[in-house]
Design a protein around this motif. Sequence first.
Motif, mmCIF file in Angstrom:
data_model
loop_
_atom_site.group_PDB
_atom_site.id
_atom_site.type_symbol
_atom_site.label_atom_id
_atom_site.label_comp_id
_atom_site.label_asym_id
_atom_site.label_seq_id
_atom_site.Cartn_x
_atom_site.Cartn_y
_atom_site.Cartn_z
ATOM 1 N N GLN A 1 11.497 -16.079 37.467
ATOM 2 C CA GLN A 1 11.423 -17.476 37.060
ATOM 3 C C GLN A 1 10.305 -18.193 37.791
ATOM 4 O OE1 GLN A 1 14.916 -19.801 37.905
ATOM 5 N NE2 GLN A 1 14.486 -21.288 36.298
ATOM 6 N N ASN B 1 11.360 -26.784 38.298
ATOM 7 C CA ASN B 1 12.712 -26.955 38.809
ATOM 8 C C ASN B 1 12.810 -28.029 39.877
ATOM 9 O OD1 ASN B 1 14.646 -25.046 37.522
ATOM 10 N ND2 ASN B 1 13.090 -23.574 38.080
ATOM 11 N N THR C 1 20.279 -19.672 35.145
ATOM 12 C CA THR C 1 19.290 -20.584 34.579
ATOM 13 C C THR C 1 19.784 -21.020 33.200
ATOM 14 O OG1 THR C 1 18.060 -18.830 33.464
ATOM 15 C CG2 THR C 1 17.429 -19.327 35.733
ATOM 16 N N HIS D 1 16.154 -12.627 39.129
ATOM 17 C CA HIS D 1 16.661 -13.193 37.885
ATOM 18 C C HIS D 1 16.342 -12.262 36.725
ATOM 19 C CE1 HIS D 1 16.130 -15.895 34.274
ATOM 20 N NE2 HIS D 1 17.366 -16.168 34.623
ATOM 21 N N ALA E 1 12.703 -19.590 31.033
ATOM 22 C CA ALA E 1 13.962 -20.032 31.629
ATOM 23 C C ALA E 1 13.689 -21.295 32.426
ATOM 24 C CB ALA E 1 14.534 -18.954 32.540
ATOM 25 N N HIS F 1 15.685 -24.802 34.752
ATOM 26 C CA HIS F 1 16.824 -25.278 35.528
ATOM 27 C C HIS F 1 17.370 -24.138 36.389
ATOM 28 C CE1 HIS F 1 17.122 -28.044 31.848
ATOM 29 N NE2 HIS F 1 16.394 -28.648 32.773
ATOM 30 N N MET F 2 18.349 -24.432 37.172
ATOM 31 C CA MET F 2 18.983 -23.400 37.986
ATOM 32 C C MET F 2 20.341 -23.915 38.424
ATOM 33 S SD MET F 2 16.505 -23.679 41.298
ATOM 34 C CE MET F 2 16.189 -25.243 42.109
#
Length: 509
Positions: free
Chosen positions: A73, A79, A297, A410, A445, A447-448
């Motif tokens: 990611q 993010n 994510t 990830h 991908a 956000h987290m």
Amino acid sequence: MKTYSNQDVVDVVVIGSGAGGAPLAAKLAQHGKTVVVLEAGPLFSASNHTPDEIAARELYWLNERLSGGENPQAFGGNNSGTGIGGSLLHYGAFMPRIDPRDFFLHRETGKGVDWPFGMETLLPYIEQVEHFIGVSGPSHYPWDEQRRYAYPPPPANSAALKMREGCDALGLRHADGPAALITKTIQQPHFGTRNACVNCGACHQGCRNSAKSGADNTWLPYAVAHEAELRPNCFVHTIERDTQGRVSSVVYRKDGKDYRQNCAHLVLSAGAVETPRLLLHNDIANSSGQVGKNYMTHVSTQVWGVFDDDMRPNRGYPSLTITEDMVRPKDADFVGGYLIQSLGAMPITWATNLARGTNQKGNELAKTLLNYNRSAGIGINGECLPSAKNRVTLSEEKDTFGIPKPLIEHSYGPNEHAMHNHAAKLLSHIWQSAGAQEIRVVDRAAHMSGTCRMGADGSQNVVDPYGKSFDIDNLWISDHSTFPSATAANPALTIMALSLRTADAILKG
């Protein structure tokens, strides 16, 4: 602003001033608790914000993170944020609510992990957040007939209008998306004037007129008015405990020197990477072995197309049209679902991410760059299932503070791949129906969440349903690391609602 001595035992130290830390700090201070908020980044004023993408990088968390796995990611502006206000300084303000079904995905499908409560528990806090910060939205929301928003939506930009055309052609419902911004000028107590949104499109570069509802112009001024102290440029690296194992103080670095702040309670609100990193570095609160595990994510597939008309993707609020019709699609070969939203893009983002990401060269690349003004996008936020192999660990490399850099592994599983394929096909059909040409799918991908999840069982979870550590009774976590599942909604609203709930638990003792 009131200041406290480092020798004072303040009631609560909060690490992080964004969506997880700011609401909690405000509520605790309102009820008479002495609160110190330690933020690693600087203090900005609204006049500092600029639509210039290069200058706006100062809002991003740019300390190096090592990214691995089959789907590594990107971080930075994708993010985390830095500064008083956290990631809400540069978030896109897109603010859908979590779907009630997403709390119990495992009960519904046998996949994933359920939350320890449902929408009936969180809804009062969600409504408190929306009322306090200011959220705009449509007068009629097709997927929730009872929902009401305080402000009407801003005008739709070209991408939003084109998405509506495509949805109409395919029989998909759509609406103005909930947006954390105000569309009329107000005088807000403890902050002053917040001007109405001017639809400039530069939400990810901050907000010069404070129309965007962040922490810096809502929760934090309220906290300061009730004698909380905000300390910028303070990087916490050590958590100290007393002989009973309870947190007694934290050590932070400011201007090259270390300082100690004593506290009765500690709240970690540093996010799904920095919160587990701090716990792992200090080797605490991990009897479950779950700290850093189940990093999640959103599957954030995008589809871009070129239109005959000028789209001017830098203009207008970037993500105004939404459809929730795919939160539980009937023809899916995956569990969970996804939201669809319209997308804008600033010029440098287009050039460095969307154009360069095509691997084109020469004339083909030049053509893609020149098509910027006629391009528009749509994208999804899709549920990602928790997986033990997706995790945050400490690497062998050290940062400038002498702390191990985080390594984030990830990888998509079968469910995420199936969701991406489903979305790529549907979004391409939407765009084709709206008249797009040269359609391009971008696999990404965003956000987290996860890494310190909440639950009822201390052997399987890091914190209880209120965010309190199972191992240390005066250590709390208030951020998206506690999410048991990713859900399909952008995380900011849920984080803030959980923050108020955790504050109530601390107040009850």
